[in-house]
Design an enzyme around this catalytic site. Structure first.
Site, PDB file in Angstrom:
ATOM      1  N   SER A  11       4.227   2.293   8.281  1.00 35.24           N
ATOM      2  CA  SER A  11       3.848   1.382   7.076  1.00 35.24           C
ATOM      3  C   SER A  11       5.092   0.860   6.594  1.00 35.24           C
ATOM      4  CB  SER A  11       3.014   1.802   6.154  1.00 35.24           C
ATOM      5  OG  SER A  11       1.543   1.827   6.494  1.00 35.24           O
ATOM      6  N   ASP A  45       0.047  -7.633   1.604  1.00 34.31           N
ATOM      7  CA  ASP A  45       0.551  -6.406   1.514  1.00 34.31           C
ATOM      8  C   ASP A  45       2.150  -6.361   1.458  1.00 34.31           C
ATOM      9  OD1 ASP A  45       0.611  -3.505   1.787  1.00 34.31           O
ATOM     10  OD2 ASP A  45      -0.143  -3.551   3.650  1.00 34.31           O
ATOM     11  N   HIS A  60       0.820  -1.201  -0.135  1.00 33.74           N
ATOM     12  CA  HIS A  60       0.062  -0.208   0.160  1.00 33.74           C
ATOM     13  C   HIS A  60       0.948   1.327   0.165  1.00 33.74           C
ATOM     14  CE1 HIS A  60       0.421  -0.223   4.652  1.00 33.74           C
ATOM     15  NE2 HIS A  60       0.283   1.030   4.560  1.00 33.74           N
TER      16      HIS A  60
END
EC number: 3.4.21.39
Length: 247
Positions: free
Chosen positions: A203, A110, A66
């Site tokens: 992230s 992911d 992402h």
């Protein structure tokens, strides 16, 4: 918007929000994590964003899917990402390899590899991080560390220095409120009774267990309460090895 999409937005650092620290953690000793990469991202909508990542080969960085964008610049050798040092290396990304089964809505698979246009120079401030072996299924109960340039709290002022926090691997039942959580390909990390967690801007950063990268920071509840979900690296070693071998 479903819970997973909302959580993902809160881990990804947008242009309207300053970066900060991991929640409940401490500042890293400068350059003690030489594999850490700060990702400066131009999104498909031409917004500025940022993620963490980590160097696994001189020309490859591992991060979350992402974190993909129109273009990405990788900063290596940084501790305070606003204070330029001789250790800095800024490298452009040549190609983004998003896992072919990445599901943006459910936040599954992911994981993304970034091939750099130039190979990084290995120095005291820049190095590589070893990955979990194929199908090395790390069990719940282990104490690990998450590292990244995320925020200290939902409303805390920002800090630009690299942070780390101790987080314990949880039983999969602790992540049952994340309805698409998959134990075989994801890790449930962080004691629900302790306010120690990754958050916005973390992230793509690694989960380190005994010096080995076992996970990649993916998403967390909007209120930042643990546990967080990390992508389980061992599940993806065949795909990682294939990309590295062919490129």
């Amino acid at each position: 918007m479903n819970l997973h999409a909302l959580c993902l937005l809160l881990l990804l650092l947008g242009s309207s929000t300053k970066a900060g620290e991991i929640i409940g953690g401490t500042e890293c000793i400068p350059h003690s994590r030489p594999y850490m990469a700060y990702l400066e991202i131009v999104t498909s909508d031409n917004y500025l964003s940022a993620c963490s990542g980590f160097l696994i080969r001189r020309n490859f960085v591992l991060t979350a899917a992402h974190c993909a964008g129109r273009s990405i610049t990788v900063l290596l050798g940084a501790h305070n990402k606003t204070y330029k040092e001789d250790t800095w290396q800024k490298l452009e990304v040549e190609k983004q390899f998003i896992h072919p089964n990445y599901d943006k809505r459910l936040v599954l698979h992911d994981i993304m590899l970034l091939k750099l246009k130039e190979k990084a120079k290995l120095t005291l401030g820049v190095g590589t991080l070893p990955l979990s072996a194929n199908f090395n299924f790390i069990p719940p109960g282990r104490m690990c560390r998450a590292v990244g340039w995320g925020r200290t709290n939902v409303n805390e002022p920002a800090s630009d220095t690299l942070q780390e926090v101790k987080m314990r691997l949880q039983e999969p039942q602790s992540c049952k409120h994340f309805t698409s959580f998959q134990h075989k390909s994801q890790l449930c990390v962080g004691n629900p009774k302790k306010m120690q967690n990754v958050y916005k801007g973390d992230s793509g950063g690694p989960l380190l267990c005994a010096g080995i990268a076992q996970g990649i920071a993916s998403y967390v509840h909007p209120n930042a309460k643990p546990p967080a979900v990390f992508t389980r690296i061992s599940h993806y070693r065949p795909w990682i090895n294939k990309i590295l071998r062919e490129n």
